[in-house]
Design an enzyme around this catalytic site. Structure first.
Site, short mmCIF file in Angstrom:
data_model
loop_
_atom_site.label_atom_id
_atom_site.label_comp_id
_atom_site.label_asym_id
_atom_site.label_seq_id
_atom_site.Cartn_x
_atom_site.Cartn_y
_atom_site.Cartn_z
N ASP A 100 9.97 -7.16 -4.94
CA ASP A 100 8.58 -7.47 -4.09
C ASP A 100 8.50 -8.96 -4.31
O ASP A 100 7.65 -9.06 -5.82
CB ASP A 100 7.40 -6.56 -4.08
N CYS A 107 11.36 4.05 6.30
CA CYS A 107 10.10 4.41 7.09
C CYS A 107 9.17 3.44 7.11
O CYS A 107 7.89 3.39 7.29
CB CYS A 107 9.19 5.69 6.48
N HIS A 152 9.99 8.05 14.57
CA HIS A 152 8.92 7.26 14.07
C HIS A 152 7.64 8.21 13.84
O HIS A 152 6.46 8.08 14.71
CB HIS A 152 8.53 6.20 15.35
N LEU A 153 7.80 9.02 13.04
CA LEU A 153 6.73 10.04 12.85
C LEU A 153 5.81 9.74 11.39
O LEU A 153 4.90 10.53 11.07
CB LEU A 153 7.20 11.42 12.59
N GLY A 154 6.01 8.67 10.93
CA GLY A 154 5.46 8.32 9.71
C GLY A 154 4.05 8.32 9.54
O GLY A 154 3.30 8.87 8.61
N ALA A 155 3.53 8.17 10.68
CA ALA A 155 1.97 8.13 10.76
C ALA A 155 1.51 9.33 11.46
O ALA A 155 0.08 9.21 11.66
CB ALA A 155 1.39 6.70 11.44
N ARG A 207 10.24 -0.42 9.12
CA ARG A 207 10.62 -1.02 10.41
C ARG A 207 12.07 -0.91 10.56
O ARG A 207 12.82 -1.24 9.60
CB ARG A 207 10.04 -2.37 10.52
N LYS A 211 0.66 -1.17 -0.04
CA LYS A 211 0.16 0.01 0.05
C LYS A 211 0.91 1.30 -0.06
O LYS A 211 0.54 2.37 -0.81
CB LYS A 211 -0.86 -0.15 1.30
N ILE A 212 1.85 1.21 0.94
CA ILE A 212 2.66 2.49 1.13
C ILE A 212 3.68 2.79 -0.15
O ILE A 212 3.68 3.60 -0.79
CB ILE A 212 3.44 2.46 2.56
N GLU A 234 13.35 1.14 19.90
CA GLU A 234 12.59 2.27 20.01
C GLU A 234 12.17 2.56 21.43
O GLU A 234 11.57 1.46 21.97
CB GLU A 234 11.55 2.42 19.03
N ASP A 256 13.17 6.75 9.95
CA ASP A 256 12.02 6.97 10.61
C ASP A 256 11.81 5.97 11.94
O ASP A 256 11.19 6.31 12.80
CB ASP A 256 10.92 7.33 10.06
N1 LIG Z 1 6.71 4.78 9.74
C1 LIG Z 1 5.57 4.68 10.14
O1 LIG Z 1 4.86 5.26 10.82
C2 LIG Z 1 4.76 3.74 9.28
C3 LIG Z 1 3.30 3.66 9.08
C4 LIG Z 1 2.78 2.84 8.49
C5 LIG Z 1 3.24 1.60 8.20
N2 LIG Z 1 4.63 1.57 8.42
C6 LIG Z 1 5.19 0.19 8.02
O2 LIG Z 1 5.54 0.34 6.54
C7 LIG Z 1 5.49 -0.89 6.06
C8 LIG Z 1 4.75 -1.23 5.05
O3 LIG Z 1 3.18 -0.98 5.32
P1 LIG Z 1 2.31 -1.32 4.07
O4 LIG Z 1 0.72 -0.75 4.63
O5 LIG Z 1 2.56 -0.81 2.93
O6 LIG Z 1 2.24 -2.89 4.11
P2 LIG Z 1 1.68 -3.52 2.93
O7 LIG Z 1 1.54 -4.98 3.65
O8 LIG Z 1 0.41 -3.12 2.10
O9 LIG Z 1 2.95 -4.04 1.89
C9 LIG Z 1 4.02 -4.53 2.31
C10 LIG Z 1 4.70 -5.15 0.93
O10 LIG Z 1 6.12 -5.84 1.31
C11 LIG Z 1 5.97 -6.79 0.53
N3 LIG Z 1 7.08 -7.73 1.22
C12 LIG Z 1 6.85 -8.64 2.13
N4 LIG Z 1 8.02 -9.27 2.44
C13 LIG Z 1 9.04 -9.06 1.42
C14 LIG Z 1 10.34 -8.94 1.15
N5 LIG Z 1 11.00 -9.98 1.74
N6 LIG Z 1 10.92 -8.43 0.09
C15 LIG Z 1 10.40 -7.39 -0.49
N7 LIG Z 1 8.99 -7.12 -0.22
C16 LIG Z 1 8.26 -7.97 0.80
C17 LIG Z 1 4.62 -7.36 0.40
O11 LIG Z 1 4.70 -8.50 -0.59
C18 LIG Z 1 3.56 -6.08 0.38
O12 LIG Z 1 3.68 -5.98 -0.95
C19 LIG Z 1 5.29 -1.97 6.96
O13 LIG Z 1 6.45 -2.46 7.72
C20 LIG Z 1 4.56 -1.14 8.18
O14 LIG Z 1 4.63 -1.63 9.46
C21 LIG Z 1 5.47 2.25 8.95
O1 LIG Z 2 1.59 4.52 16.11
C1 LIG Z 2 2.38 5.13 15.53
O2 LIG Z 2 2.41 6.35 15.43
C2 LIG Z 2 3.26 4.24 14.44
C3 LIG Z 2 2.30 3.55 13.39
C4 LIG Z 2 3.25 2.75 12.17
O3 LIG Z 2 4.45 2.27 12.49
C5 LIG Z 2 2.33 1.54 11.81
O4 LIG Z 2 2.94 0.58 11.59
O5 LIG Z 2 1.22 1.83 11.59
#
Ligand SMILES: NC(=O)c1ccc[n+]([C@@H]2O[C@H](COP(=O)([O-])OP(=O)(O)OC[C@H]3O[C@@H](n4cnc5c(N)ncnc54)[C@H](O)[C@@H]3O)[C@@H](O)[C@H]2O)c1
Ligand SMILES: O=C(O)CC[C@@H](O)C(=O)O
Length: 527
Positions: A169, A228, A279-282, A230, A149-150, A259, A254
């Protein structure tokens, strides 16, 4: 009123939703010990990334029914322990997608145009324009690792910025990549050819230290890396070293392996080409509203006995599917319970056959409901929709599922067959109208019985005197019969009798029932 603990800062809109059905306590910054002490009195907990729900904490939450993670990643929750304890874990899979994607893009542009350094410089009283000549992202190559998604949103915006896109991916189809205008490549090619690398994948055993000293060596000298997703996907020590000695152009993080980031972390001392955010992504107003509403609504629904739409440890059901499946879930649970009690001991296999209109529906929730019913005589309230599959697996029960849309005696029906210590038992049930449950077959004897809380089943020979004998015996024990049905395949052959009774039957009475001439076996069924 149920009680909900909110242990991380959550948007007020979420608290308001929870308050419709529960007493809400907001207690942030609890130490692990304080959390463990507090948890036993709560029915639900709502967290962000700050609270760590370890095995110990979840086991302390004796009354927990649901854990709500206001965000995507549930890596701060011990999901297997929650599943074992029958606690549903929900998240908000999309509420912060845009926020996280925009944060990654902001990091990419900040790295390109020295924005944090220039800001610090001017605020220190200088007017230095020479040190901050940046680079354009236009026509540069962005490597996206994880195109979910992201990652997809980042790719879409980056394409609009005129960037060339590579992605790695392993779970993505070529069609999806093509649709996003992204070239799917092997990881090594992405490492070698990218000017920017951005991570949007989960942290797993496979992705731990995906970027390390070795992979950093094969990257372009000016590569800029953004994480951004993990902490832990990048080897922080190797990255800090590569940035510090100018082996790469820079990095922006991020998220961190630990943490909050330790005060003495080498990352803090790696110089200005390493941009760090806590960790400000969200952390946008919009995302925080989205995730708070998303998760609070699910907690509210589960506390009201409704399904969660984004559960990570049970199949999530949207409201339409839930409305359609609800009576079939009740039917499956009732039949599972019935076949389990008829089996009367260990069950090795269970086949769930979906017939008629239900044959084309999502089957997993129905199978889970059947397993819940099957295991409930043994596990009572310990088994629920969350842990039924796991409990069945741990007991070695092999579950199969079959479908037959051509069977149309009823609009939709379910047929369960269990094999175990006492051989094979089978039951069929259907819906009468939209929601009335009927047992329509037991071990190939056709019947038509509305299930009741207490039931008595006999296997007997179809001959005069059985019904009378049974009636007077139950009368002597003051057990009231509400209704009675006999199913037989041929006159004076084998037969099954099902009695709906108003009172529980003393177990000792079964011995007397099987002494009635012609009765071969008798079972008490409590649904
Ligand atoms: N910084 C933040 O505050 C923040 C906010 C939201 C999400 N996140 C993190 O962002 C990441 C992505 O979130 P999302 O919502 O897009 O998730 P998502 O599940 O929609 O996408 C993850 C993608 O990673 C792929 N993937 C899985 N294993 C893989 C590998 N070994 N190599 C390459 N690709 C692989 C999956 O096929 C999938 O398309 C997650 O780790 C989530 O926790 C961080
Ligand atoms: O709670 C937060 O602010 C971080 C959220 C983010 O890491 C997530 O995985 O959705």
């Amino acid at each position: 009123m149920p009680k909900v603990l909110v242990s991380d800062p959550i948007d007020q809109v979420g608290i308001d939703i929870l308050s419709q059905v529960a007493t809400v306590d907001v207690k942030t910054n609890l130490s692990p010990d304080e959390l463990i002490k507090a948890l036993p009195e709560y029915d639900a907990i709502m967290i962000r990334s700050g609270t760590k729900l370890t095995k110990e904490a979840i086991e302390a939450g004796k009354n927990l029914k649901i854990i709500g993670r206001a965000g995507v990643g549930v890596d701060n929750v011990d999901v297997p322990t929650a599943t074992r304890q029958g606690i549903v874990v929900v998240n908000s899979p999309e509420g912060n997608t845009i926020a996280a994607a925009e944060h990654a893009l902001a990091m990419m542009l900040s790295l390109s145009r020295y924005i944090p350094e220039a800001n610090a410089s001017i605020k220190s009283g200088k007017w230095d324009r020479k040190s901050f000549t940046g680079v354009e992202v236009y026509k540069k190559t962005l490597g996206v690792i994880g195109l979910g998604k992201i990652g997809s949103h980042v790719a879409t915006v980056a394409r609009a910025l005129g960037m060339r896109l590579l992605a790695y991916d392993p779970f993505l189809t070529a069609e999806r990549a093509e649709h996003l205008g992204v070239n799917l490549v092997e990881l090594e090619i992405l490492f070698r050819e990218s000017d920017y690398i951005t991570l949007h994948l989960p942290k797993t055993k496979e992705t731990y230290h995906l970027i390390n000293a070795e992979s950093l060596k094969i990257m372009k000298p000016n590569v800029r890396i953004i994480n951004c997703a993990r902490g832990g996907i990048i080897d922080e020590a190797a990255l800090a070293e590569a940035v510090k000695n100018g082996q790469i152009g820079g990095a922006a993080l991020d998220v961190f392996e630990n943490e909050p980031l330790e005060a003495e972390s080498t990352l803090r001392a790696a110089g200005s080409r390493l941009i760090l955010t806590p960790h400000l992504g969200a952390s946008t107003e919009e995302a925080q509203t989205n995730v708070a509403v998303d998760v609070a609504e699910q907690i509210r629904d589960v506390l009201l006995g409704l399904p969660a739409r984004a559960a990570v440890n049970i199949p999530g059901l949207g409201p339409d599917v839930w409305q359609k499946l609800k009576p079939y879930l009740q039917l499956a649970e009732m039949l599972g319970n019935l076949v389990g009690q008829l089996a009367g001991g260990r069950v090795d296999t269970l086949d769930v056959r979906l017939q008629g209109e239900i044959a084309t529906s999502e089957s997993q929730p129905i199978v889970v409901a059947a397993l819940k019913g099957l295991l409930s005589p043994a596990l009572r309230e310990r088994v629920n929709f969350v842990n039924a599959s796991l409990e069945a697996k741990e007991r070695g029960i092999r579950v199969t599922e079959t479908r037959d849309a051509t069977i149309e005696d009823y609009t939709g029906s379910l047929h369960l067959t269990a094999n175990g210590t006492h051989g094979q038992q089978s039951v069929t049930g259907a819906l009468l109208g939209k929601s009335e449950l009927r047992i329509t077959n037991i071990n190939d004897f056709p019947i038509n019985v509305a299930p009741s809380h207490y039931m008595l089943l006999t296997l007997h020979r179809d001959m005069p005197g059985i019904i009378g004998g049974l009636g007077s015996l139950l009368g002597n024990f003051n057990v009231n019969i509400a209704s009675m049905q006999v199913g037989r395949r041929m006159v004076r052959g084998e037969a099954v009798m099902v009695l709906n009774i108003d009172d529980p039957l003393p177990a000792s009475l079964l011995e007397e029932i099987v002494r009635i001439p012609g009765v071969k076996d008798a079972f008490v069924v409590n649904l």
